[in-house]
Design a protein around this motif. Structure first.
Motif, short mmCIF file in Angstrom:
data_model
loop_
_atom_site.label_atom_id
_atom_site.label_comp_id
_atom_site.label_asym_id
_atom_site.label_seq_id
_atom_site.Cartn_x
_atom_site.Cartn_y
_atom_site.Cartn_z
N ASP A 59 -29.90 -14.29 -8.04
CA ASP A 59 -30.10 -15.84 -7.87
C ASP A 59 -31.29 -16.14 -6.99
N HIS A 60 -31.77 -15.54 -5.99
CA HIS A 60 -32.80 -15.98 -5.12
C HIS A 60 -34.07 -15.80 -5.94
N TRP A 61 -34.19 -14.84 -6.98
CA TRP A 61 -35.25 -14.74 -7.91
C TRP A 61 -35.44 -15.95 -8.90
N ILE A 62 -34.21 -16.08 -9.63
CA ILE A 62 -34.08 -17.07 -10.44
C ILE A 62 -34.49 -18.53 -9.91
N ALA A 63 -34.10 -18.86 -8.71
CA ALA A 63 -34.42 -19.97 -7.93
C ALA A 63 -35.86 -20.10 -7.64
N ARG A 64 -36.51 -18.68 -7.26
CA ARG A 64 -38.06 -18.94 -7.20
C ARG A 64 -38.86 -19.13 -8.29
N TYR A 65 -38.36 -18.40 -9.26
CA TYR A 65 -39.08 -18.54 -10.65
C TYR A 65 -39.09 -19.87 -11.39
N LEU A 66 -37.85 -20.49 -10.94
CA LEU A 66 -37.99 -22.19 -11.57
C LEU A 66 -38.62 -22.89 -10.55
N TYR A 70 -42.88 -20.50 -13.00
CA TYR A 70 -43.53 -19.50 -13.47
C TYR A 70 -43.55 -19.36 -15.10
N VAL A 71 -42.61 -19.95 -15.67
CA VAL A 71 -42.40 -19.65 -17.00
C VAL A 71 -43.52 -20.23 -17.80
N GLY A 95 -53.26 -12.44 -17.13
CA GLY A 95 -54.08 -13.02 -16.88
C GLY A 95 -54.23 -13.47 -15.36
N GLU A 96 -55.05 -14.15 -14.87
CA GLU A 96 -55.36 -14.41 -13.44
C GLU A 96 -54.10 -15.41 -13.00
N ASP A 97 -53.88 -16.43 -13.95
CA ASP A 97 -52.87 -17.30 -13.39
C ASP A 97 -51.50 -16.51 -13.30
N ALA A 98 -51.24 -15.38 -13.80
CA ALA A 98 -49.98 -14.79 -13.84
C ALA A 98 -50.14 -13.73 -12.51
N HIS A 99 -51.10 -13.32 -11.88
CA HIS A 99 -50.92 -12.18 -10.97
C HIS A 99 -50.16 -12.58 -9.69
N ALA A 100 -50.11 -13.92 -9.26
CA ALA A 100 -49.43 -14.51 -8.07
C ALA A 100 -47.96 -14.26 -8.51
N MET A 101 -47.70 -14.53 -9.79
CA MET A 101 -46.00 -14.38 -10.11
C MET A 101 -45.77 -12.92 -10.25
N ILE A 106 -42.49 -8.79 -7.55
CA ILE A 106 -42.35 -7.38 -6.69
C ILE A 106 -41.69 -7.58 -5.38
N ALA A 107 -42.17 -8.70 -4.71
CA ALA A 107 -41.84 -8.97 -3.32
C ALA A 107 -40.41 -9.26 -3.29
N HIS A 108 -39.96 -9.77 -4.53
CA HIS A 108 -38.27 -10.13 -4.63
C HIS A 108 -37.67 -8.98 -5.16
#
Length: 238
Positions: A59-66, A70-71, A95-101, A106-108
């Motif tokens: 759940d913690h990653w789903i919440a962060r993703y939303l 990140y979609v 792409g560069e825009d996805a590096h943060a995601m 990985i951090a999650h």
């Protein structure tokens, strides 16, 4: 999972009997020890609008993703709905825009390895079935080599479950790409003459498409066709 022919068929039979996608992805997770996500695009005219998604991610990653939306930059989603063949995530261009995601995932605790199976059914509905794991590279390569075909077969079964869950037992007609275009422009208030100009077709051809659409949707008017198509999520008029 140590699966032979009997265990493989038993797993497939188990999944087929499940009543919904949520239970299906959990069953696959428990059997293969991977995270599982099923993503159905609700309409055939738009790749990822109003999606139906079931996943085993925490759940913690789903919440962060939303929360981070990140979609919009997720390379798996972005490329997955454009591809036809199954693919390993290592094949994707990030792409560069996805590096943060990617760093955030990985951090999650989300694994870096993944494999996705695009699904396109006879009604042109698109879906994406994905697995994700935190294995070593050697273990991942061995896992995919061993279970690739099984994953593809599971993806088809889960898609069948999803279609029943979302659409019920109604039979959804298989409209051609051109028929959907005519129907979308009809929904936008255009008559056959205007549609003929927009699509560079003759009046006769547009009328023929409309006749075919009415037959497939079992309707007497195009207004009824539009209503049925929207209800069945065959078109998106936004």
């Amino acid at each position: 999972m140590s699966t032979g022919a009997i265990e493989r068929e038993a797993l497939l039979d188990q999944i087929r009997e499940l009543p919904n996608v949520e239970r299906a992805v959990v069953a696959v997770r428990d059997a293969l020890d991977v995270h599982v996500t099923y993503h159905l695009a609700h309409t055939v005219s738009s790749a990822t609008d109003d999606p139906f998604v079931r996943t085993t991610y925490p759940d913690h990653w789903i919440a962060r993703y939303l929360l981070a939306q990140y979609v919009r930059v997720d390379p798996v989603v972005r490329e997955g709905f454009q591809r036809i063949l199954p693919f390993d995530w290592s094949e994707l261009e990030v792409g560069e825009d996805a590096h943060a995601m990617m760093a955030d995932s990985i951090a999650h605790g989300i694994g870096i390895w993944g494999y996705s199976v695009p699904v396109v059914d006879t009604s042109s509905r698109r879906a994406l079935f994905s697995i994700n794991a935190n294995f070593s590279e050697t273990d991942w390569r061995e896992f995919i080599s061993r279970f690739r075909d099984l994953i593809v077969e599971i993806a088809q079964i889960v898609h069948t479950i999803a279609i029943t869950e979302v659409f019920g037992d109604q039979e959804v007609p298989n409209l051609s790409a051109r028929e959907r275009e005519v129907l979308i422009w009809t929904a936008r208030g255009k008559d056959y003459k205007a549609i003929a100009i927009i699509l560079n077709l003759s009046h006769h051809t547009v009328k023929a498409y409309m006749k075919s659409i009415r037959h497939k949707l079992n309707s007497t008017t195009m207004t009824q066709c539009v209503a049925k198509a929207i209800a069945a999520r065959l078109i998106d008029i936004d």
